[in-house]
Design a protein around this motif. Structure first.
Motif, mmCIF file in Angstrom:
data_model
loop_
_atom_site.group_PDB
_atom_site.id
_atom_site.type_symbol
_atom_site.label_atom_id
_atom_site.label_comp_id
_atom_site.label_asym_id
_atom_site.label_seq_id
_atom_site.Cartn_x
_atom_site.Cartn_y
_atom_site.Cartn_z
ATOM 1 N N GLU A 44 0.732 -1.172 -0.146
ATOM 2 C CA GLU A 44 -0.151 0.068 0.081
ATOM 3 C C GLU A 44 0.967 1.136 0.190
ATOM 4 O O GLU A 44 1.895 1.484 0.744
ATOM 5 N N LEU A 45 0.297 2.147 -0.797
ATOM 6 C CA LEU A 45 1.142 3.518 -0.873
ATOM 7 C C LEU A 45 -0.077 4.718 -0.838
ATOM 8 O O LEU A 45 -1.147 4.374 -1.160
ATOM 9 N N THR A 46 0.503 5.650 -0.424
ATOM 10 C CA THR A 46 -0.394 7.069 -0.659
ATOM 11 C C THR A 46 -0.274 7.498 -2.021
ATOM 12 O O THR A 46 1.005 7.239 -2.396
ATOM 13 N N TYR A 47 -1.110 8.364 -2.407
ATOM 14 C CA TYR A 47 -0.752 8.995 -3.593
ATOM 15 C C TYR A 47 0.367 9.901 -3.484
ATOM 16 O O TYR A 47 1.098 10.132 -4.692
ATOM 17 N N LYS A 48 0.589 10.714 -2.623
ATOM 18 C CA LYS A 48 1.880 11.597 -2.584
ATOM 19 C C LYS A 48 3.034 10.594 -2.583
ATOM 20 O O LYS A 48 4.177 11.091 -3.297
ATOM 21 N N GLU A 49 3.080 9.511 -1.976
ATOM 22 C CA GLU A 49 4.494 8.562 -2.153
ATOM 23 C C GLU A 49 4.321 8.147 -3.651
ATOM 24 O O GLU A 49 5.543 8.055 -4.209
ATOM 25 N N MET A 50 3.460 7.552 -4.184
ATOM 26 C CA MET A 50 3.246 7.163 -5.535
ATOM 27 C C MET A 50 3.851 8.264 -6.587
ATOM 28 O O MET A 50 4.673 8.055 -7.377
ATOM 29 N N ARG A 51 3.625 9.531 -6.528
ATOM 30 C CA ARG A 51 3.836 10.683 -7.277
ATOM 31 C C ARG A 51 5.215 11.000 -7.142
ATOM 32 O O ARG A 51 5.900 11.145 -8.315
ATOM 33 N N GLU A 52 5.819 10.853 -6.033
ATOM 34 C CA GLU A 52 7.259 11.080 -5.750
ATOM 35 C C GLU A 52 8.178 9.923 -6.436
ATOM 36 O O GLU A 52 9.011 10.076 -7.205
ATOM 37 N N LEU A 53 7.738 8.557 -6.433
ATOM 38 C CA LEU A 53 8.375 7.597 -6.887
ATOM 39 C C LEU A 53 8.119 7.391 -8.317
ATOM 40 O O LEU A 53 9.160 7.266 -9.116
ATOM 41 N N ALA A 54 6.946 7.903 -8.972
ATOM 42 C CA ALA A 54 6.723 7.949 -10.392
ATOM 43 C C ALA A 54 7.586 9.052 -10.974
ATOM 44 O O ALA A 54 8.175 8.905 -12.027
ATOM 45 N N TYR A 55 7.660 10.084 -10.321
ATOM 46 C CA TYR A 55 8.769 11.321 -10.876
ATOM 47 C C TYR A 55 10.187 10.656 -10.785
ATOM 48 O O TYR A 55 10.850 11.021 -11.824
ATOM 49 N N ALA A 56 10.658 10.054 -9.843
ATOM 50 C CA ALA A 56 12.056 9.831 -9.962
ATOM 51 C C ALA A 56 12.340 8.322 -10.671
ATOM 52 O O ALA A 56 13.391 7.705 -10.470
ATOM 53 N N GLY A 57 11.327 7.869 -11.431
ATOM 54 C CA GLY A 57 11.906 6.696 -12.031
ATOM 55 C C GLY A 57 10.783 5.542 -12.323
ATOM 56 O O GLY A 57 10.958 4.533 -12.991
ATOM 57 N N PHE A 58 10.072 5.589 -11.386
ATOM 58 C CA PHE A 58 9.213 4.320 -11.133
ATOM 59 C C PHE A 58 8.282 4.263 -12.464
ATOM 60 O O PHE A 58 7.249 5.086 -12.367
ATOM 61 N N SER A 59 8.381 3.440 -13.415
ATOM 62 C CA SER A 59 7.797 3.723 -14.802
ATOM 63 C C SER A 59 6.470 2.833 -14.915
ATOM 64 O O SER A 59 5.692 2.731 -15.915
ATOM 65 N N VAL A 60 6.011 2.217 -13.561
ATOM 66 C CA VAL A 60 4.933 1.503 -13.583
ATOM 67 C C VAL A 60 3.552 2.253 -13.995
ATOM 68 O O VAL A 60 2.559 1.708 -14.523
ATOM 69 N N LEU A 61 3.689 3.236 -13.303
ATOM 70 C CA LEU A 61 2.276 4.242 -13.596
ATOM 71 C C LEU A 61 2.872 5.788 -13.863
ATOM 72 O O LEU A 61 3.751 6.161 -13.403
ATOM 73 N N HIS A 62 2.318 6.305 -14.904
ATOM 74 C CA HIS A 62 2.758 7.610 -15.245
ATOM 75 C C HIS A 62 1.979 8.814 -14.099
ATOM 76 O O HIS A 62 1.018 8.440 -13.477
ATOM 77 N N ASP A 63 3.125 9.418 -13.734
ATOM 78 C CA ASP A 63 2.719 10.366 -12.445
ATOM 79 C C ASP A 63 1.458 11.142 -12.851
ATOM 80 O O ASP A 63 0.644 11.426 -11.683
ATOM 81 N N GLU A 64 1.327 11.757 -14.163
ATOM 82 C CA GLU A 64 0.074 12.404 -14.287
ATOM 83 C C GLU A 64 -1.037 11.626 -14.199
ATOM 84 O O GLU A 64 -2.300 12.273 -13.938
ATOM 85 N N ALA A 65 -1.228 10.448 -14.160
ATOM 86 C CA ALA A 65 -2.494 9.478 -14.188
ATOM 87 C C ALA A 65 -2.903 9.639 -12.712
ATOM 88 O O ALA A 65 -4.232 9.216 -12.538
ATOM 89 N N LEU A 66 -2.206 9.865 -11.800
ATOM 90 C CA LEU A 66 -2.708 9.959 -10.491
ATOM 91 C C LEU A 66 -3.471 11.155 -10.184
ATOM 92 O O LEU A 66 -4.347 10.941 -9.301
ATOM 93 N N LEU A 67 -3.504 12.140 -10.903
ATOM 94 C CA LEU A 67 -4.134 13.204 -10.457
ATOM 95 C C LEU A 67 -5.737 13.351 -10.224
ATOM 96 O O LEU A 67 -6.269 13.556 -9.263
ATOM 97 N N PRO A 68 -6.280 12.806 -11.515
ATOM 98 C CA PRO A 68 -7.823 12.857 -11.622
ATOM 99 C C PRO A 68 -8.251 11.899 -10.522
ATOM 100 O O PRO A 68 -9.241 12.160 -9.674
#
Length: 448
Positions: A240-264
């Motif tokens: 389990e992750l929070t949206y904020k944590e996933m946003r940081e990880l996606a920004y720094a190279g975690f390509s599983v999920l595009h960081d812009e996809a989190l916002l909506p």
């Protein structure tokens, strides 16, 4: 009620589509299905999107496009043949692919987007037909009919806020709806794509618009790991992750999920789960607004390379009103966005991605800053990587940064810069790119 999205690897072949059918059939609440274009069947294969790019280039250059058309059509045909899908949908797909070569080239800012979107659009038609032939009452919905109306920014479409109200009507339709990802339609009817990873964005938009209980994003991995499995052997999985944590990880190279996809989904408070098409019984990784404390201050470690630092030094810099504004104004005028800006009293570093720079732009930056600010020292430093240790629990633990710095020091890795935001969700370290992998291993060993 769930929105479910499948990536290209999940839709690459008849075998994969059989898995997709069973996943959708197994849960009646999976009412909205967002799909990508067919991906690679193996390492030597070509993605349909890449084939469409080649088709676009040939058409724009005035070359013969028949080979490109035939390959793309044959790719869809092979899936239809293996699955026994009737020829009517294939005739529609073939006509659509060929029609791309009749679009106007001159003064058509949306031509490239229209070519690219054909991959997702035609795959959605095929999958809706496949579902209908196999016991699911399904319907293909074009993004325009779904209410996904976007700004006219080719390759970087943004959803108009008024679209959410339109999208909500999809709840009134009885069928399982199959929606192509990656693109929307402008108010003038032009096809306009989202940025990279855009099918994830479509899934999130639909989930927010229909007020889904869950957005399931199916890919080819069992969720998200605490570090890249290509760098760290058998890294821990994250439940389990929070949206904020996933946003940081996606920004720094975690390509599983595009960081812009989190916002909506984040704004609509829709929880999201990353799952594996090839292992659907695995719980995957859930992304939520708040999670229970784990006891470990760090949930994940990520790294991304190809960064550049613009370093500026000037004695008594801190006494010059508007110094920082002038620096950023010059970058803005040249179309450069900055990522981070560590500062001292007489020093400033502006971190940016190398892809925004050319030799000419670098020269313009140096020239404009020299003329405007008369710095004592001014230069670009290249081949840098950003590392992030991420975890919302860090603010409850003393010494997290010290532990990370010590681990890097013990591994013989010099920290070029470090930064931590006020939210304390992450700590960022900048190191030389040739030490990125060693640094990730050292940090993983320390925290996991």
């Amino acid at each position: 009620m769930k929105v479910i999205k499948f990536g290209g690897s999940s839709l690459a072949s008849a075998e994969q589509l059989t898995k997709v059918l069973n996943i959708v059939k197994s849960d009646a609440t999976r009412k909205f299905v967002v799909v990508s274009a067919p991906g690679k069947r193996d390492d030597s294969d070509t993605k349909v999107t890449d084939a469409l790019i080649a088709y676009y280039k040939a058409y724009k250059n005035g070359d013969d496009v028949s080979e490109n058309q035939n390959w793309i059509i044959a790719r869809y045909q092979s899936i239809c043949d293996e699955l026994g899908i009737p020829g009517t949908v294939m005739a529609n797909i073939a006509a659509d692919i060929k029609a791309l070569a009749s679009l106007p080239i001159a003064d058509n800012a949306f031509l490239y987007d229209t070519f690219l979107a054909a991959g997702e659009n035609n795959n959605a038609k095929l999958i809706a037909e496949y579902f209908s032939e196999n016991g699911i009452k399904a319907k293909y919905i074009h993004p325009q009919d779904a209410g996904i109306i976007v700004t006219p920014e080719p390759g970087n479409a943004q959803l108009l806020q008024s679209s959410y109200e339109k999208i909500n009507y999809l709840n009134d339709l009885e069928e399982t709806l199959v929606i192509p990802g990656f693109f929307g339609v402008t108010e003038k009817g032009q096809i306009c794509t989202f940025s990279r990873g855009g099918s994830d964005i479509t899934g999130s938009i639909v989930a927010a618009g229909v007020h889904a209980d869950l957005y399931e994003n199916f890919t080819d991995v069992d969720g998200i790991f605490a570090a890249h499995p290509g760098i760290v052997d058998n890294p821990a999985s994250i439940a389990e992750l929070t949206y904020k944590e996933m946003r940081e990880l996606a920004y720094a190279g975690f390509s599983v999920l595009h960081d812009e996809a989190l916002l909506p989904a984040y704004r609509a408070s829709v929880p999201l789960v990353i799952k594996n098409t090839n292992n659907p019984s695995h719980p995957g990784t859930k992304i939520v607004a708040k999670r229970a404390m784990t006891g470990n201050p760090v949930v994940g470690i990520a790294g991304d390379g190809d960064f550049v630092s613009l370093n500026i030094s000037k004695y008594l810099m801190n006494r010059e009103i508007g110094f920082g504004r002038k620096v950023l104004q010059i970058l803005e005028n040249l179309g450069i966005r900055f990522e981070h800006m560590p500062t001292g009293i007489d020093d400033m570093s502006v971190i940016m991605r190398n892809r925004y720079l050319t030799k000419q732009i670098e020269k313009s930056v140096i020239q404009n800053l020299t003329e405007s600010l008369a710095p004592d020292e001014l230069y670009f430093e290249k081949n840098l990587s950003i590392l992030m240790i991420v975890g919302e629990d860090m603010n409850e633990h003393i010494g997290v940064t010290a532990r990370a710095a010590k681990a890097l020091a013990n591994a013989g890795i010099n920290i070029e810069m470090l930064s931590q935001g006020s939210s304390e969700v992450s700590v960022m370290f900048i190191v030389k790119s040739n030490q990125e992998k060693s640094a990730i291993k050292a940090l993983y060993q320390e925290f996991f």
